[in-house]
Structure formats: C-alpha cells, structure tokens
Design a protein around this motif. Structure first.
Motif, mmCIF file in Angstrom:
data_model
loop_
_atom_site.group_PDB
_atom_site.id
_atom_site.type_symbol
_atom_site.label_atom_id
_atom_site.label_comp_id
_atom_site.label_asym_id
_atom_site.label_seq_id
_atom_site.Cartn_x
_atom_site.Cartn_y
_atom_site.Cartn_z
ATOM 1 N N ARG A 160 -10.660 2.510 1.002
ATOM 2 C CA ARG A 160 -9.552 1.773 0.247
ATOM 3 C C ARG A 160 -9.388 1.053 -1.028
ATOM 4 O O ARG A 160 -11.434 0.100 -1.243
ATOM 5 C CB ARG A 160 -9.361 0.726 0.987
ATOM 6 C CG ARG A 160 -8.028 0.669 2.394
ATOM 7 C CD ARG A 160 -7.610 -0.251 3.078
ATOM 8 N NE ARG A 160 -6.680 -1.299 2.964
ATOM 9 C CZ ARG A 160 -6.698 -2.326 3.571
ATOM 10 N NH1 ARG A 160 -6.423 -2.367 4.838
ATOM 11 N NH2 ARG A 160 -6.362 -3.510 2.832
ATOM 12 N N ARG B 269 0.740 -1.072 -0.163
ATOM 13 C CA ARG B 269 0.247 0.111 -0.007
ATOM 14 C C ARG B 269 1.545 1.322 -0.136
ATOM 15 O O ARG B 269 0.691 2.352 -0.722
ATOM 16 C CB ARG B 269 -0.951 -0.178 1.482
ATOM 17 C CG ARG B 269 -2.298 -1.376 0.890
ATOM 18 C CD ARG B 269 -3.102 -0.404 2.370
ATOM 19 N NE ARG B 269 -2.655 -1.588 3.184
ATOM 20 C CZ ARG B 269 -2.912 -2.654 3.578
ATOM 21 N NH1 ARG B 269 -3.172 -3.714 2.780
ATOM 22 N NH2 ARG B 269 -2.513 -3.561 5.054
ATOM 23 N N LYS C 190 0.847 3.964 -2.910
ATOM 24 C CA LYS C 190 0.264 5.344 -2.402
ATOM 25 C C LYS C 190 1.156 6.667 -3.127
ATOM 26 O O LYS C 190 1.488 7.170 -3.617
ATOM 27 C CB LYS C 190 -0.177 5.673 -0.603
ATOM 28 C CG LYS C 190 0.341 7.184 0.123
ATOM 29 C CD LYS C 190 -0.067 7.134 1.067
ATOM 30 C CE LYS C 190 -0.481 8.143 1.519
ATOM 31 N NZ LYS C 190 -0.123 8.674 3.076
ATOM 32 N N ASN C 191 2.802 5.637 -3.144
ATOM 33 C CA ASN C 191 3.816 6.788 -3.719
ATOM 34 C C ASN C 191 4.141 6.909 -4.992
ATOM 35 O O ASN C 191 4.980 6.926 -5.503
ATOM 36 C CB ASN C 191 5.117 6.252 -2.678
ATOM 37 C CG ASN C 191 4.246 6.878 -1.107
ATOM 38 O OD1 ASN C 191 4.315 8.058 -0.801
ATOM 39 N ND2 ASN C 191 5.612 5.566 -0.669
ATOM 40 N N LYS C 192 3.407 5.988 -5.553
ATOM 41 C CA LYS C 192 3.024 5.795 -7.282
ATOM 42 C C LYS C 192 4.459 5.381 -7.456
ATOM 43 O O LYS C 192 4.725 5.365 -8.454
ATOM 44 C CB LYS C 192 2.828 7.116 -7.543
ATOM 45 C CG LYS C 192 1.221 7.271 -7.405
ATOM 46 C CD LYS C 192 1.147 8.829 -8.072
ATOM 47 C CE LYS C 192 -0.264 8.964 -8.048
ATOM 48 N NZ LYS C 192 -1.529 8.792 -7.339
#
Length: 190
Positions: free
Chosen positions: A133, A36, A40-42
C-alpha cells in the motif's frame, strides 16, 4: 443494526467490521475501501483521492460525505450497516446526522477499538509490506495517527455524551476481540 466502527489506523477496524457484518447480516461500508477501489481503477474520484492520500492527508469532507450519503441510500443498506472510517471529525458527525435524518434512520451504537501506538505502527508497517500500500509510508502513517488524535478523538467524545459509545481493546486474538464487541453491543442495546 446501524453501527460505526472507529479507532486509529491499524487497530483492526476492517477485520472486525467484516466479522460483525457476518454476525449481524449487514454490509460493511468502508470509505477507505471505496477510495482504494477508485484509485486502483484509475477513476476520476480515484485520481482526486490519490492527490491527498499519497501525501498522508485525509480526503476532504465534502467528497467523503457525498460518497457516504450515496452508499447508505443503496438497497443493501436498508436493514442496517457498519460504517468503517466515517465520521472522522466533528463536521462529519453533523453530516452523518443529516444523512440519517434524511433516510429516517438512527445510529444504534459506536464501537471504538483501542491499541497502543507502538502496536499500531508495527501492524501498519507489516500491512504496507504485505499489501504494497503506497499510502502506508512511515511519514504518512504518523501523519494519519496525529490527525486521528486531533480530529477523531472529539468524535468519540460526542458519541460518549450521546450514550452510543462502546470501547473495546483491539489487541489480542481476532475472534476474542470480535466476541468482546458482540458481548458489549448486546449489553448496551439489550
């Protein structure tokens, strides 16, 4: 202390892993949290992971094994750890055995949390709403529960045969469940 915490999604593994980590003074290593954070940080890893999780599929073993191997070799894991979400199938049990052998470590115990399916579905629907989510759609949830039954239940059988398994009911007050886990581990590990 080197522990695995296992159970179907929504059973409270993450919550209990954090409490056990505090109790034993060791880090929690969650493959889901690692995935995850990368989503989120790609990151490149995040993009690869999202291809699978957005459809309710699990991340391939090869990718997961490499992440676990790297994480268990880090300094903060030298004196123990709680692994949450891994191994999830028989092939990953073999991979973990190899990783531990390479590190000169042994697994102390496996905590299996249990809960009825209706409780799991209710918890995950609540989590999806609270945390937003994307991987907690009703279809993805059901797919993961089915996959857990098919692929992860045999893992529990392996650890039962090895004498490592401790099973605890994951329904009830969080602190009471945590106390039950510690009591069961103390009794098993003496």
């Amino acid at each position: 202390m080197r522990l695995l915490i296992m159970g179907p999604q929504g059973v409270g593994k993450g919550t209990q892993a954090k409490l056990l980590a505090e109790h034993y003074g060791i880090p929690t290593i969650s493959t889901g949290d690692i995935f995850r954070a990368n989503i989120k940080n790609k990151t490149e890893l995040g993009k690869k992971v999202l291809e699978y999780t957005s459809q309710g599929f699990l991340v391939p073993d090869e990718l997961t094994n490499e992440i676990v191997r790297d994480r268990l070799a880090q300094d903060d894991a030298k004196n123990g750890w709680i692994l949450d979400g891994y191994p999830r199938n028989v092939a990953q049990v073999s991979a973990l055995d190899e990783i531990l052998e390479g590190l000169g470590e042994q697994l102390d115990a496996v905590v299996a949390l249990t809960a009825p399916t209706n409780v799991l579905l209710e918890r995950m629907a609540k989590r999806a709403k609270e945390e937003g989510r994307a991987d907690d759609t009703p279809e993805a949830i059901q797919n993961r529960l089915n996959t857990y039954d098919k692929e992860t239940t045999p893992v529990l059988d392996i650890y039962q045969q090895r004498g490592k398994l401790v099973t605890v009911n994951g329904v009830g007050e969080i602190d009471a469940i945590s106390e039950e886990i510690v009591k069961a581990l103390d009794a098993k590990l003496g």
